[in-house]
Design an enzyme around this catalytic site. Structure first.
Site, PDB file in Angstrom:
ATOM      1  N   THR A  49     -12.087 -20.669 -31.332  1.00 27.61           N
ATOM      2  CA  THR A  49     -13.521 -20.735 -31.046  1.00 27.61           C
ATOM      3  C   THR A  49     -14.077 -22.000 -31.688  1.00 27.61           C
ATOM      4  O   THR A  49     -14.043 -22.150 -32.903  1.00 27.61           O
ATOM      5  CB  THR A  49     -14.223 -19.495 -31.619  1.00 27.61           C
TER       6      THR A  49
ATOM      7  N   PHE B   2     -10.972 -13.740 -26.070  1.00 27.64           N
ATOM      8  CA  PHE B   2     -11.910 -12.619 -26.153  1.00 27.64           C
ATOM      9  C   PHE B   2     -11.181 -11.400 -26.699  1.00 27.64           C
ATOM     10  O   PHE B   2     -11.359 -10.281 -26.239  1.00 27.64           O
ATOM     11  CB  PHE B   2     -12.510 -12.323 -24.772  1.00 27.64           C
ATOM     12  N   LEU B   3     -10.304 -11.641 -27.693  1.00 28.46           N
ATOM     13  CA  LEU B   3      -9.468 -10.564 -28.233  1.00 28.46           C
ATOM     14  C   LEU B   3     -10.200  -9.848 -29.359  1.00 28.46           C
ATOM     15  O   LEU B   3     -10.760 -10.484 -30.242  1.00 28.46           O
ATOM     16  CB  LEU B   3      -8.151 -11.136 -28.776  1.00 28.46           C
TER      17      LEU B   3
ATOM     18  N   LEU C  32     -23.292  -0.167 -28.732  1.00 21.02           N
ATOM     19  CA  LEU C  32     -24.634   0.363 -28.956  1.00 21.02           C
ATOM     20  C   LEU C  32     -24.551   1.480 -29.995  1.00 21.02           C
ATOM     21  O   LEU C  32     -25.292   2.449 -29.941  1.00 21.02           O
ATOM     22  CB  LEU C  32     -25.199   0.900 -27.633  1.00 21.02           C
TER      23      LEU C  32
ATOM     24  N   GLY D 193     -24.908   1.630 -37.281  1.00 16.37           N
ATOM     25  CA  GLY D 193     -24.083   1.865 -38.468  1.00 16.37           C
ATOM     26  C   GLY D 193     -24.383   0.813 -39.503  1.00 16.37           C
ATOM     27  O   GLY D 193     -25.534   0.392 -39.661  1.00 16.37           O
TER      28      GLY D 193
ATOM     29  N   CYS E 276     -15.178 -13.045 -36.697  1.00 14.56           N
ATOM     30  CA  CYS E 276     -15.749 -13.702 -35.516  1.00 14.56           C
ATOM     31  C   CYS E 276     -17.259 -13.632 -35.434  1.00 14.56           C
ATOM     32  O   CYS E 276     -17.935 -14.651 -35.464  1.00 14.56           O
ATOM     33  CB  CYS E 276     -15.111 -13.104 -34.261  1.00 14.56           C
TER      34      CYS E 276
ATOM     35  N   LYS F 205     -19.224 -15.544 -38.171  1.00 17.14           N
ATOM     36  CA  LYS F 205     -18.950 -16.993 -38.068  1.00 17.14           C
ATOM     37  C   LYS F 205     -19.575 -17.562 -36.794  1.00 17.14           C
ATOM     38  O   LYS F 205     -20.247 -18.596 -36.825  1.00 17.14           O
ATOM     39  CB  LYS F 205     -17.439 -17.180 -38.056  1.00 17.14           C
TER      40      LYS F 205
ATOM     41  N   ARG G 159     -12.420  -9.458 -43.802  1.00 19.42           N
ATOM     42  CA  ARG G 159     -13.352 -10.603 -43.812  1.00 19.42           C
ATOM     43  C   ARG G 159     -14.746 -10.174 -43.360  1.00 19.42           C
ATOM     44  O   ARG G 159     -14.909  -9.550 -42.312  1.00 19.42           O
ATOM     45  CB  ARG G 159     -12.815 -11.721 -42.918  1.00 19.42           C
TER      46      ARG G 159
HETATM   47  C1  UDX Z   1     -15.153  -9.616 -31.429  1.00 20.26           C
HETATM   48  C2  UDX Z   1     -15.381  -9.604 -29.925  1.00 20.26           C
HETATM   49  O1  UDX Z   1     -15.501  -8.245 -29.466  1.00 20.26           O
HETATM   50  C3  UDX Z   1     -14.185 -10.270 -29.234  1.00 20.26           C
HETATM   51  O2  UDX Z   1     -14.431 -10.311 -27.841  1.00 20.26           O
HETATM   52  C4  UDX Z   1     -14.043 -11.689 -29.794  1.00 20.26           C
HETATM   53  O3  UDX Z   1     -12.951 -12.341 -29.189  1.00 20.26           O
HETATM   54  C5  UDX Z   1     -13.839 -11.648 -31.297  1.00 20.26           C
HETATM   55  O4  UDX Z   1     -14.928 -10.966 -31.913  1.00 20.26           O
HETATM   56  P1  UDX Z   1     -13.808  -8.267 -33.231  1.00 20.26           P
HETATM   57  O5  UDX Z   1     -14.548  -9.138 -34.179  1.00 20.26           O
HETATM   58  O6  UDX Z   1     -12.347  -8.061 -33.398  1.00 20.26           O
HETATM   59  O7  UDX Z   1     -14.027  -8.830 -31.709  1.00 20.26           O
HETATM   60  O8  UDX Z   1     -14.459  -6.814 -33.338  1.00 20.26           O
HETATM   61  P2  UDX Z   1     -15.420  -5.940 -32.449  1.00 20.26           P
HETATM   62  O9  UDX Z   1     -14.670  -4.772 -31.966  1.00 20.26           O
HETATM   63  O10 UDX Z   1     -16.141  -6.767 -31.465  1.00 20.26           O
HETATM   64  O11 UDX Z   1     -16.485  -5.430 -33.541  1.00 20.26           O
HETATM   65  C6  UDX Z   1     -17.209  -6.420 -34.239  1.00 20.26           C
HETATM   66  C7  UDX Z   1     -18.038  -5.716 -35.296  1.00 20.26           C
HETATM   67  O12 UDX Z   1     -19.120  -5.007 -34.682  1.00 20.26           O
HETATM   68  C8  UDX Z   1     -17.272  -4.702 -36.141  1.00 20.26           C
HETATM   69  O13 UDX Z   1     -17.647  -4.851 -37.507  1.00 20.26           O
HETATM   70  C9  UDX Z   1     -17.773  -3.365 -35.618  1.00 20.26           C
HETATM   71  O14 UDX Z   1     -17.781  -2.377 -36.643  1.00 20.26           O
HETATM   72  C10 UDX Z   1     -19.191  -3.702 -35.208  1.00 20.26           C
HETATM   73  N1  UDX Z   1     -19.731  -2.835 -34.164  1.00 20.26           N
HETATM   74  C11 UDX Z   1     -19.182  -2.882 -32.924  1.00 20.26           C
HETATM   75  C12 UDX Z   1     -20.814  -2.012 -34.448  1.00 20.26           C
HETATM   76  O15 UDX Z   1     -21.298  -1.987 -35.577  1.00 20.26           O
HETATM   77  N2  UDX Z   1     -21.337  -1.239 -33.453  1.00 20.26           N
HETATM   78  C13 UDX Z   1     -20.810  -1.248 -32.191  1.00 20.26           C
HETATM   79  O16 UDX Z   1     -21.312  -0.521 -31.334  1.00 20.26           O
HETATM   80  C14 UDX Z   1     -19.694  -2.092 -31.919  1.00 20.26           C
END
Ligand code: UDX
Length: 438
Positions: free
Chosen positions: A122, A154-155, A252, A255, A262, A265, A329
């Site tokens: 990214t 987008f992982l 949605l 919490g 990601c 940052k 992190r």
């Molecule tokens: C994210 C993006 O989803 C992904 O597409 C991108 O490539 C990298 O960043 P990631 O950081 O692994 O992925 O986690 P993700 O599942 O997106 O959750 C991100 C944060 O949001 C987590 O701390 C999670 O606890 C929080 N979250 C997610 C919520 O608090 N509420 C939600 O409804 C969804």
């Protein structure tokens, strides 16, 4: 079958290289970290990602996947070089591109054949042009036939392999459409929409996507905080909203907010880009502030229940930023623990996967072997990460172990009424403001 070099064996590079190998390509994953490559060659993964260890083993065994610290060897005959190195936040939130520069220069130094360079990391809008310039300058007068393509990842951690093999879309951006089409060939077998656009637009799609997802979460958290004061239940609000096809149910859940390597940052970097280019990212600033405040609200609720937190024993369940990863992190747990220690609390914690990372991070807390050890003698128990193994704990036992039966459910994982029926004082997020649920 294509010959691919992936530079960087972190959460993105290791999954990307392994999955490309699993699709039948010949892949060499390159890293500068000798010990990391040595451990991977011994079958020891540097990250916890469900299914990764087995997929690496299968593809190494098939001869399609190898790991190296030698750039000349790794880039020899490569048709594609994916840059998948870290882009950590700099002091003002800008993306630190030092590792991208090193990777680009390594390509310039070790390739004398036509190659497509792909930015998988990214990177700020405009970095594709910058990488082109870095390579050209590094080559000096020696020509090299290359093109740069932006192919943002987008992982999601914890489901990265599935996300790679079943993408909602592949985004490709380049000044050279032929090069973008060549990269598109690598993804054809995944049968998903492939958007080919220009470099800057592809780079912006990544930032805008992550920033929007973070905005959704901060939005529902702001609604949750209103629900607590207005006596509504955010879980039902979220459900009712999500039936609208324009809104949907994903991302949605109220919490403790978002963490990870990601969202924090990327939202910071996008806001920084905006400021640097003369626009004011007031929405993104608010999204970040709401997220920070979710951690603080844990302390407010604990103070409300316990008064001073000085010398109080507080147990924290979950340290990773979300379930099914060992990554801590920017995890909400870190900020909560920091705030607790600042108030003089005594902190105990447990996580199913992140204990090794936690040992390196925390010296002033007690790391426990299981949730019951965390609960033993605690004045409060805070759920920070909604791991499956926390769903069905023996709460009768926990109630007996705790000094005070006080629970703060940071992810609305547990049944408030059931716990209150056992004698717990229960706080959730966005519902039943009063500990006893009035
Ligand atoms: C994210 C993006 O989803 C992904 O597409 C991108 O490539 C990298 O960043 P990631 O950081 O692994 O992925 O986690 P993700 O599942 O997106 O959750 C991100 C944060 O949001 C987590 O701390 C999670 O606890 C929080 N979250 C997610 C919520 O608090 N509420 C939600 O409804 C969804």
């Amino acid at each position: 079958m294509s010959k691919i070099c992936v530079i960087g064996t972190g959460y993105v590079g290791l999954v990307t290289g392994t999955c490309f190998a699993d699709l039948g390509n010949r892949v060499v994953c390159l890293d500068v970290d000798e010990s990391r490559i040595s451990r991977i060659n011994d079958g020891v993964m540097p990250i916890y990602e469900p299914g990764l260890e087995q997929l690496v083993e299968q593809n190494v065994h098939s001869g399609r996947l190898t790991f190296s610290t030698n750039p000349q060897e790794a880039l020899a005959n490569a048709e594609f070089a994916f840059i998948a190195v870290g882009t950590p936040s700099g002091v003002d939130g800008e993306a630190d591109l030092q590792y991208v520069r090193s990777a680009a220069e390594s390509i310039a130094d070790n390739v004398d054949h036509p190659i497509v360079v792909i930015n998988k990391s990214t990177v700020p809008v405009g970095t594709g042009d910058w990488v082109t310039d870095v390579i050209k300058k590094r080559r000096g007068g020696t020509p090299l036939e290359f093109s740069v393509v932006s192919n943002p990842e987008f992982l999601r951690e914890g489901s990265a392999i599935n996300d790679f093999m079943n993408p909602d879309r592949v985004v490709l951006g380049s000044t050279n459409r032929e090069a973008a089409n060549q990269v598109a060939q690598l993804y054809l077998t995944l049968r998903c929409p492939i958007l080919v656009t220009d470099l800057r637009t592809a780079e912006m799609i990544k930032y805008a996507s992550n920033a929007f997802l973070a905005t959704r979460v901060s939005f529902i958290n702001e609604i949750a905080n209103m629900c607590e004061e207005l006596g509504a239940d955010v879980r039902e609000v979220s459900l009712g909203m999500g039936y609208d096809r324009r809104i949907g149910h994903a991302f949605l859940d109220a919490g403790l907010g978002w963490g990870g390597s990601c969202f924090p940052k990327d939202v910071k970097a996008l806001a920084h880009m905006a400021v640097l280019h003369g626009t004011h990212p007031q929405l993104l600033q608010a999204v970040m502030e709401i997220n920070r405040n979710q951690r603080r609200r844990v302390i407010f609720k604990l103070r409300k229940a316990l008064g001073s937190l000085n010398d109080k024993v507080v147990g924290v369940l979950g340290l990773s930023f979300k379930p099914n990863t060992d990554d801590i992190r920017e995890a909400p747990s870190l900020e909560v623990i920091h705030l607790l220690l600042n108030e003089g609390a005594i902190v105990k914690a447990y996580d199913p996967q992140a204990m090794e990372n936690a040992k390196a991070m925390f010296s002033r807390i007690t790391l426990c072997e299981n949730p019951y050890e965390v609960a033993d003698g605690a004045d409060a128990l805070v759920l920070a990460t909604e791991w499956n193994e926390f769903k069905q704990l023996d709460f009768e036992r926990i109630c007996q172990l705790m000094r005070r039966p006080l629970i703060l459910d940071g992810r609305n994982l547990w049944d408030a009424n059931a716990l209150r029926g056992m004698g717990f004082t229960y706080y959730g997020v966005g519902h039943s403001t009063q500990a006893n649920g009035e």
